[in-house]
Scaffold this motif. Sequence first.
Motif, mmCIF file in Angstrom:
data_model
loop_
_atom_site.group_PDB
_atom_site.id
_atom_site.type_symbol
_atom_site.label_atom_id
_atom_site.label_comp_id
_atom_site.label_asym_id
_atom_site.label_seq_id
_atom_site.Cartn_x
_atom_site.Cartn_y
_atom_site.Cartn_z
ATOM 1 N N SER A 34 0.848 -1.190 0.000
ATOM 2 C CA SER A 34 0.000 0.000 0.000
ATOM 3 C C SER A 34 0.880 1.234 0.000
ATOM 4 N N GLN A 35 0.361 2.286 -0.583
ATOM 5 C CA GLN A 35 1.076 3.564 -0.640
ATOM 6 C C GLN A 35 0.076 4.676 -0.382
ATOM 7 N N THR A 36 0.488 5.627 0.458
ATOM 8 C CA THR A 36 -0.365 6.766 0.771
ATOM 9 C C THR A 36 0.242 8.029 0.187
ATOM 10 N N ASN A 37 -0.558 8.767 -0.557
ATOM 11 C CA ASN A 37 -0.159 10.062 -1.094
ATOM 12 C C ASN A 37 -0.880 11.139 -0.292
ATOM 13 N N TRP A 38 -0.160 12.211 0.049
ATOM 14 C CA TRP A 38 -0.724 13.307 0.823
ATOM 15 C C TRP A 38 -0.863 14.539 -0.052
ATOM 16 N N HIS A 39 -1.997 15.211 0.074
ATOM 17 C CA HIS A 39 -2.290 16.406 -0.709
ATOM 18 C C HIS A 39 -2.670 17.540 0.247
ATOM 19 N N SER A 40 -2.152 18.722 -0.024
ATOM 20 C CA SER A 40 -2.533 19.921 0.730
ATOM 21 C C SER A 40 -3.598 20.644 -0.081
ATOM 22 N N LEU A 41 -4.786 20.787 0.495
ATOM 23 C CA LEU A 41 -5.908 21.406 -0.205
ATOM 24 C C LEU A 41 -6.176 22.786 0.377
ATOM 25 N N THR A 42 -6.505 23.734 -0.496
ATOM 26 C CA THR A 42 -6.831 25.091 -0.086
ATOM 27 C C THR A 42 -8.181 25.470 -0.660
ATOM 28 N N PHE A 43 -9.059 25.955 0.197
ATOM 29 C CA PHE A 43 -10.398 26.368 -0.213
ATOM 30 C C PHE A 43 -10.572 27.853 0.087
ATOM 31 N N TYR A 44 -11.222 28.573 -0.818
ATOM 32 C CA TYR A 44 -11.418 30.012 -0.668
ATOM 33 C C TYR A 44 -12.910 30.346 -0.590
ATOM 34 N N GLY A 45 -13.235 31.412 0.128
ATOM 35 C CA GLY A 45 -14.591 31.956 0.155
ATOM 36 C C GLY A 45 -15.619 30.995 0.706
ATOM 37 N N GLU A 46 -16.710 30.832 -0.041
ATOM 38 C CA GLU A 46 -17.808 29.970 0.411
ATOM 39 C C GLU A 46 -17.373 28.518 0.541
ATOM 40 N N LEU A 47 -16.449 28.079 -0.316
ATOM 41 C CA LEU A 47 -15.956 26.701 -0.208
ATOM 42 C C LEU A 47 -15.177 26.500 1.092
ATOM 43 N N ALA A 48 -14.539 27.551 1.584
ATOM 44 C CA ALA A 48 -13.843 27.458 2.868
ATOM 45 C C ALA A 48 -14.838 27.205 3.986
ATOM 46 N N ASP A 49 -16.008 27.840 3.913
ATOM 47 C CA ASP A 49 -17.048 27.602 4.923
ATOM 48 C C ASP A 49 -17.506 26.150 4.886
ATOM 49 N N VAL A 50 -17.662 25.591 3.702
ATOM 50 C CA VAL A 50 -18.068 24.188 3.557
ATOM 51 C C VAL A 50 -16.977 23.270 4.106
ATOM 52 N N ALA A 51 -15.724 23.567 3.776
ATOM 53 C CA ALA A 51 -14.606 22.729 4.230
ATOM 54 C C ALA A 51 -14.506 22.694 5.745
ATOM 55 N N MET A 52 -14.865 23.781 6.408
ATOM 56 C CA MET A 52 -14.762 23.849 7.868
ATOM 57 C C MET A 52 -15.731 22.910 8.573
ATOM 58 N N GLU A 53 -16.694 22.348 7.861
ATOM 59 C CA GLU A 53 -17.652 21.415 8.455
ATOM 60 C C GLU A 53 -17.084 20.009 8.591
ATOM 61 N N TYR A 54 -15.942 19.732 7.965
ATOM 62 C CA TYR A 54 -15.384 18.381 7.983
ATOM 63 C C TYR A 54 -14.548 18.141 9.233
ATOM 64 N N GLU A 55 -14.505 16.884 9.629
ATOM 65 C CA GLU A 55 -13.739 16.447 10.799
ATOM 66 C C GLU A 55 -12.612 15.526 10.344
ATOM 67 N N GLN A 56 -11.685 15.268 11.246
ATOM 68 C CA GLN A 56 -10.608 14.335 10.952
ATOM 69 C C GLN A 56 -11.191 12.970 10.614
ATOM 70 N N GLY A 57 -10.709 12.349 9.542
ATOM 71 C CA GLY A 57 -11.158 11.021 9.135
ATOM 72 C C GLY A 57 -12.336 11.019 8.182
ATOM 73 N N ASP A 58 -12.954 12.172 7.938
ATOM 74 C CA ASP A 58 -14.076 12.223 7.006
ATOM 75 C C ASP A 58 -13.602 11.907 5.595
ATOM 76 N N ASN A 59 -14.432 11.174 4.862
ATOM 77 C CA ASN A 59 -14.132 10.816 3.485
ATOM 78 C C ASN A 59 -14.480 12.000 2.584
ATOM 79 N N LEU A 60 -13.527 12.436 1.763
ATOM 80 C CA LEU A 60 -13.722 13.595 0.893
ATOM 81 C C LEU A 60 -13.489 13.218 -0.558
ATOM 82 N N PHE A 61 -14.268 13.804 -1.429
ATOM 83 C CA PHE A 61 -14.020 13.740 -2.873
ATOM 84 C C PHE A 61 -13.919 15.179 -3.343
ATOM 85 N N VAL A 62 -12.763 15.551 -3.895
ATOM 86 C CA VAL A 62 -12.496 16.941 -4.246
ATOM 87 C C VAL A 62 -12.148 17.042 -5.722
#
Length: 87
Positions: free
Chosen positions: A47-75
């Motif tokens: 197995s291999q894990t790749n790490w990505h740094s994601l940046t959200f601006y404006g209204e998308l930042a408000d949506v991103a703030m609703e997520y918790e550690q371990g939540d499954n995301l599709f971006v």
Amino acid sequence: MQKNRFEVAGFAAARPVARFLPSGTKVANVRLGETYRYSGPDNQVHSQTNWHSLTFYGELADVAMEYEQGDNLFVEGVLQQRKFTPK
């Protein structure tokens, strides 16, 4: 026509961190890990894990703030690569 489109699915490594730009725009940053498994030439499962740094601006930042550690995301978004040079 060129398109820069990036899609990734994975899990949030930690809660997003929010800040504000001098213009007042809200920015949220979160790390996302995606792990995939494959069989190697030795017939062992790797197995291999790749790490990505994601940046959200404006209204998308408000949506991103609703997520918790371990939540499954599709971006879906634009991919930017930057170089890091340590001091």
